[in-house]
Scaffold this motif. Structure first.
Motif, PDB file in Angstrom:
ATOM      1  N   GLU A  76       0.844  -1.133  -0.001  1.00 13.96           N
ATOM      2  CA  GLU A  76      -0.006   0.117  -0.023  1.00 13.96           C
ATOM      3  C   GLU A  76       0.874   1.236  -0.001  1.00 13.96           C
ATOM      4  OE1 GLU A  76      -2.862  -0.252   3.047  1.00 13.96           O
ATOM      5  OE2 GLU A  76      -3.806  -1.876   2.446  1.00 13.96           O
ATOM      6  N   ASN A  77       2.082   1.103   0.764  1.00 10.40           N
ATOM      7  CA  ASN A  77       2.817   2.250   0.674  1.00 10.40           C
ATOM      8  C   ASN A  77       3.481   2.703  -0.595  1.00 10.40           C
ATOM      9  OD1 ASN A  77       4.654   4.481   2.091  1.00 10.40           O
ATOM     10  ND2 ASN A  77       6.481   2.759   1.414  1.00 10.40           N
ATOM     11  N   ALA A  78       3.821   1.442  -1.508  1.00  7.49           N
ATOM     12  CA  ALA A  78       4.610   1.682  -2.679  1.00  7.49           C
ATOM     13  C   ALA A  78       3.377   1.822  -3.749  1.00  7.49           C
ATOM     14  CB  ALA A  78       5.303   0.540  -2.830  1.00  7.49           C
ATOM     15  N   PHE A  79       2.239   1.103  -3.913  1.00  6.30           N
ATOM     16  CA  PHE A  79       1.510   1.155  -4.983  1.00  6.30           C
ATOM     17  C   PHE A  79       0.100   1.926  -5.047  1.00  6.30           C
ATOM     18  CE2 PHE A  79       4.232  -2.861  -4.851  1.00  6.30           C
ATOM     19  CZ  PHE A  79       4.941  -2.419  -5.984  1.00  6.30           C
ATOM     20  N   GLY A  80       0.003   2.226  -3.413  1.00  7.07           N
ATOM     21  CA  GLY A  80      -1.305   2.584  -3.411  1.00  7.07           C
ATOM     22  C   GLY A  80      -2.265   1.849  -2.897  1.00  7.07           C
ATOM     23  N   ARG A  81      -3.411   2.026  -2.218  1.00  8.69           N
ATOM     24  CA  ARG A  81      -4.407   1.112  -1.572  1.00  8.69           C
ATOM     25  C   ARG A  81      -4.937   0.402  -2.434  1.00  8.69           C
ATOM     26  NH1 ARG A  81      -8.280   1.077   2.817  1.00  8.69           N
ATOM     27  NH2 ARG A  81      -8.642  -1.106   2.771  1.00  8.69           N
ATOM     28  N   ALA A  82      -5.387   0.674  -3.481  1.00 10.41           N
ATOM     29  CA  ALA A  82      -6.145  -0.408  -4.655  1.00 10.41           C
ATOM     30  C   ALA A  82      -5.141  -1.175  -5.316  1.00 10.41           C
ATOM     31  CB  ALA A  82      -6.933   0.378  -5.709  1.00 10.41           C
ATOM     32  N   ILE A  83      -3.846  -0.812  -5.926  1.00 12.00           N
ATOM     33  CA  ILE A  83      -2.839  -1.849  -6.250  1.00 12.00           C
ATOM     34  C   ILE A  83      -2.493  -2.845  -5.109  1.00 12.00           C
ATOM     35  CG2 ILE A  83      -1.125  -1.900  -7.651  1.00 12.00           C
ATOM     36  CD1 ILE A  83      -1.877   0.552  -9.015  1.00 12.00           C
ATOM     37  N   GLY A  84      -2.232  -2.254  -3.988  1.00 15.07           N
ATOM     38  CA  GLY A  84      -1.483  -2.823  -3.170  1.00 15.07           C
ATOM     39  C   GLY A  84      -2.352  -3.967  -2.454  1.00 15.07           C
ATOM     40  N   THR A  85      -3.813  -3.692  -2.543  1.00 13.29           N
ATOM     41  CA  THR A  85      -4.711  -4.394  -1.945  1.00 13.29           C
ATOM     42  C   THR A  85      -4.708  -5.720  -2.957  1.00 13.29           C
ATOM     43  OG1 THR A  85      -6.183  -2.942  -0.798  1.00 13.29           O
ATOM     44  CG2 THR A  85      -6.943  -5.209  -1.631  1.00 13.29           C
ATOM     45  N   VAL A  86      -4.517  -5.556  -4.408  1.00 14.17           N
ATOM     46  CA  VAL A  86      -4.759  -6.569  -5.267  1.00 14.17           C
ATOM     47  C   VAL A  86      -3.238  -7.402  -5.288  1.00 14.17           C
ATOM     48  CG1 VAL A  86      -4.350  -7.037  -7.680  1.00 14.17           C
ATOM     49  CG2 VAL A  86      -5.788  -5.191  -7.163  1.00 14.17           C
ATOM     50  N   PHE A  87      -2.200  -6.711  -4.993  1.00 15.99           N
ATOM     51  CA  PHE A  87      -0.885  -7.656  -4.577  1.00 15.99           C
ATOM     52  C   PHE A  87      -0.986  -8.357  -3.134  1.00 15.99           C
ATOM     53  CE2 PHE A  87       1.492  -4.241  -7.585  1.00 15.99           C
ATOM     54  CZ  PHE A  87       1.483  -5.112  -8.445  1.00 15.99           C
ATOM     55  N   SER A  88      -1.795  -7.777  -2.351  1.00 17.38           N
ATOM     56  CA  SER A  88      -2.049  -8.511  -0.991  1.00 17.38           C
ATOM     57  C   SER A  88      -2.861  -9.682  -1.225  1.00 17.38           C
ATOM     58  CB  SER A  88      -2.580  -7.689  -0.188  1.00 17.38           C
ATOM     59  OG  SER A  88      -1.888  -6.474   0.316  1.00 17.38           O
ATOM     60  N   PHE A  89      -4.037  -9.961  -2.295  1.00 24.14           N
ATOM     61  CA  PHE A  89      -4.697 -10.941  -2.377  1.00 24.14           C
ATOM     62  C   PHE A  89      -3.973 -11.737  -3.212  1.00 24.14           C
ATOM     63  CE2 PHE A  89      -8.605  -8.412  -1.781  1.00 24.14           C
ATOM     64  CZ  PHE A  89      -9.232  -8.944  -0.966  1.00 24.14           C
ATOM     65  N   GLY A  90      -2.935 -11.308  -4.089  1.00 24.71           N
ATOM     66  CA  GLY A  90      -1.985 -12.185  -4.829  1.00 24.71           C
ATOM     67  C   GLY A  90      -0.891 -12.883  -3.705  1.00 24.71           C
ATOM     68  N   LEU A  91      -0.594 -12.190  -2.636  1.00 24.14           N
ATOM     69  CA  LEU A  91       0.220 -12.876  -1.729  1.00 24.14           C
ATOM     70  C   LEU A  91      -0.513 -13.983  -0.767  1.00 24.14           C
ATOM     71  CD1 LEU A  91       2.977 -13.177  -0.251  1.00 24.14           C
ATOM     72  CD2 LEU A  91       2.361 -11.188   1.155  1.00 24.14           C
ATOM     73  N   GLY A  92      -1.917 -13.666  -0.740  1.00 24.49           N
ATOM     74  CA  GLY A  92      -2.698 -14.472  -0.002  1.00 24.49           C
ATOM     75  C   GLY A  92      -2.803 -15.827  -0.914  1.00 24.49           C
ATOM     76  N   ALA A  93      -2.967 -15.859  -2.164  1.00 24.18           N
ATOM     77  CA  ALA A  93      -3.160 -16.723  -3.100  1.00 24.18           C
ATOM     78  C   ALA A  93      -1.751 -17.642  -3.064  1.00 24.18           C
ATOM     79  CB  ALA A  93      -3.551 -16.592  -4.426  1.00 24.18           C
ATOM     80  N   LYS A  94      -0.694 -17.093  -2.752  1.00 19.36           N
ATOM     81  CA  LYS A  94       0.520 -17.789  -2.889  1.00 19.36           C
ATOM     82  C   LYS A  94       0.640 -18.668  -1.315  1.00 19.36           C
ATOM     83  CE  LYS A  94       5.374 -17.013  -2.006  1.00 19.36           C
ATOM     84  NZ  LYS A  94       5.736 -18.537  -2.313  1.00 19.36           N
ATOM     85  N   LEU A  95       0.212 -17.937  -0.423  1.00 23.68           N
ATOM     86  CA  LEU A  95       0.139 -18.833   0.803  1.00 23.68           C
ATOM     87  C   LEU A  95      -0.617 -19.987   0.888  1.00 23.68           C
ATOM     88  CD1 LEU A  95      -0.260 -15.963   3.563  1.00 23.68           C
ATOM     89  CD2 LEU A  95       1.970 -16.866   2.771  1.00 23.68           C
ATOM     90  N   ILE A  96      -1.957 -19.857   0.053  1.00 21.92           N
ATOM     91  CA  ILE A  96      -2.704 -20.859   0.087  1.00 21.92           C
ATOM     92  C   ILE A  96      -2.166 -21.801  -1.127  1.00 21.92           C
ATOM     93  CG2 ILE A  96      -4.869 -21.817  -0.950  1.00 21.92           C
ATOM     94  CD1 ILE A  96      -6.028 -18.919   0.002  1.00 21.92           C
ATOM     95  N   PHE A  97      -1.455 -21.711  -1.931  1.00 18.84           N
ATOM     96  CA  PHE A  97      -0.971 -22.654  -2.892  1.00 18.84           C
ATOM     97  C   PHE A  97       0.217 -23.186  -2.275  1.00 18.84           C
ATOM     98  CE2 PHE A  97       2.295 -23.365  -6.151  1.00 18.84           C
ATOM     99  CZ  PHE A  97       1.431 -24.225  -7.204  1.00 18.84           C
ATOM    100  N   ASP A  98       1.154 -22.667  -1.515  1.00 22.04           N
ATOM    101  CA  ASP A  98       2.202 -23.087  -1.011  1.00 22.04           C
ATOM    102  C   ASP A  98       1.819 -24.146   0.028  1.00 22.04           C
ATOM    103  OD1 ASP A  98       4.032 -21.724  -2.666  1.00 22.04           O
ATOM    104  OD2 ASP A  98       4.425 -20.360  -1.291  1.00 22.04           O
ATOM    105  N   GLY A  99       0.973 -23.797   0.955  1.00 18.79           N
ATOM    106  CA  GLY A  99       0.518 -24.746   2.092  1.00 18.79           C
ATOM    107  C   GLY A  99      -0.360 -25.887   1.432  1.00 18.79           C
ATOM    108  N   ALA A 100      -1.412 -25.700   0.387  1.00 16.09           N
ATOM    109  CA  ALA A 100      -2.063 -26.631   0.105  1.00 16.09           C
ATOM    110  C   ALA A 100      -1.155 -27.770  -0.609  1.00 16.09           C
ATOM    111  CB  ALA A 100      -2.780 -26.094  -0.861  1.00 16.09           C
ATOM    112  N   LEU A 101      -0.118 -27.556  -1.480  1.00 16.14           N
ATOM    113  CA  LEU A 101       0.839 -28.338  -2.060  1.00 16.14           C
ATOM    114  C   LEU A 101       1.612 -29.005  -1.298  1.00 16.14           C
ATOM    115  CD1 LEU A 101       1.181 -26.907  -5.748  1.00 16.14           C
ATOM    116  CD2 LEU A 101      -0.648 -28.414  -4.687  1.00 16.14           C
ATOM    117  N   GLU A 102       2.042 -28.348  -0.246  1.00 14.18           N
ATOM    118  CA  GLU A 102       3.031 -29.014   0.571  1.00 14.18           C
ATOM    119  C   GLU A 102       2.049 -30.177   1.531  1.00 14.18           C
ATOM    120  OE1 GLU A 102       6.613 -29.251   2.864  1.00 14.18           O
ATOM    121  OE2 GLU A 102       6.200 -28.266   1.076  1.00 14.18           O
ATOM    122  N   LEU A 103       0.945 -29.799   1.894  1.00 14.23           N
ATOM    123  CA  LEU A 103       0.181 -30.586   2.350  1.00 14.23           C
ATOM    124  C   LEU A 103      -0.226 -31.983   1.675  1.00 14.23           C
ATOM    125  CD1 LEU A 103      -1.509 -30.829   5.233  1.00 14.23           C
ATOM    126  CD2 LEU A 103      -3.376 -29.621   4.081  1.00 14.23           C
TER     127      LEU A 103
END
Length: 367
Positions: A76-103
């Protein structure tokens, strides 16, 4: 008990990182790298370990710039609230992907080697329940567990590896080969999963008690992990040779069967090694669940006291994604192909761009 104190120490962070390195990727790593790099596979492992260590130091440097920031605030500091939120959701998807396949890979290995009659979905559910209970207790729960289990895991592992080293000849390692750029780059998909534990450094600094010398200590931790994994690859190469090692499915487990401590220590070292990965997968997935709830809390600006409510969303998502691949081979190759791209974007590109934007903003304030 734990939820009242979310702070962890650098030593606990070191234990968590070290255990994260020993994920299911290390089960397959020796044979994977042997296919690409031949006798130089252990040297390639050291090179990638150094790259992982440098990445960790960079993320620590990023965290020290704004100790109260997680990845959400950086975006959010670098890209603004809107774009920063999109990247945050992308990071959340990475957490789910990594955790699910590890599991998924872990449960597949356990199902095939120990519990062949148990339905896969039941194993996934049981592990997720345990991880969810740990995540609900806060970051300190996983940190203390990692600190305790570090000694329970690594002391016996070192003993077993010493006996494997004593009972092994080293003629198959010769001649020593120097890897070329093609060998190193060609193995990036196999080392991608080793980077995934570094994602904790995008969230951990607001929960860290003391940050002094954390960069140097985390560098040393990553290098210790590099040496340990390189030893596993080297011993696998010494035991089997390049040609046989390239055909092994789980060479790290099979290598442990060379020695026996029946009546003294334990009868089956392969099961002991599986227990190690039970510990690491439990800690890793529970950590991802906790930081996933933290991510959702910060994105939606909800109260910290309601953080655990997000577990009711994250746990079903991990369960669904874990069961999407039709078999272990599909899950394995999906991770090999996708993981390097996700790590490159969220552990290198976005942090570097965010740091550049932060530097520009700081300079503009002074001017």
């Amino acid at each position: 008990m734990f939820a009242e104190n979310q702070k962890i120490s650098v030593r606990q962070l070191e234990s968590m990182l070290l255990l994260y390195f020993f994920s299911t990727a290390v089960l397959f790593l020796p044979s994977e790298v042997a296919v690409i790099a031949g006798n130089s596979c252990w040297i390639v492992t050291i090179i990638w370990g150094i790259i992982i260590s440098l990445t960790a130091v960079f993320l620590v440097y990023l965290g020290k710039k704004h100790p109260t920031y997680t990845a959400v605030e950086w975006y959010e500091n670098a890209f603004g609230r809107a774009i920063g939120t999109v990247f945050s959701f992308g990071l959340g998807a990475k957490l789910i992907f990594d955790g699910a396949l590890e599991l998924r890979l872990f449960c597949d290995v356990i199902s095939s080697s120990m519990l062949p009659r148990t339905p896969l979905w039941l194993l996934v559910v049981l592990v997720l329940i345990l991880c969810g209970l740990a995540a609900g207790q806060g970051s300190e729960c996983s940190a203390r567990a990692a600190e305790i289990l570090f000694f329970v895991v690594f002391v016996p592992l070192v003993v077993v590896l010493i006996f494997v080293a004593i009972s092994t000849g080293y003629s198959r390692v010769l001649p020593i080969q120097i890897p070329n750029v093609k060998n190193i780059w060609g193995s990036v998909g196999f080392f991608g999963p080793l980077f995934q534990g570094l994602v904790i450094l995008l969230f951990i600094f607001p929960y860290l008690e003391k940050r002094s010398h954390s960069g140097r200590r985390i560098w040393v931790t990553c290098m210790v992990a590099t040496v340990a994994i390189a030893v596993l690859v080297f011993l696998s190469l010494a035991v089997y040779g390049t040609e046989v090692l390239s055909t092994k499915l789980l060479p790290t487990l099979q290598m442990m069967e060379r020695v026996s401590f029946s009546g003294i220590f334990l009868g089956r070292q392969d099961l002991f090694l599986l227990w190690i990965w039970m510990v690491t997968v439990f800690l890793y997935v529970s950590g991802l669940l906790f930081f996933g709830t933290d991510l959702c809390t910060r994105i939606f600006r909800s109260k910290a006291q309601k953080r655990n409510g997000w577990l009711f969303l994250l746990i079903p998502l991990l369960f669904i994604v874990a069961l999407l691949p039709p078999d272990m081979a599909s899950a394995y190759w999906l991770r090999v192909r996708v993981s390097p791209w996700l790590n490159g974007v969220f552990l290198l590109v976005l942090p570097f761009v965010a740091l550049c934007f932060d530097a520009i903003k700081r300079r503009s304030r002074y001017e």
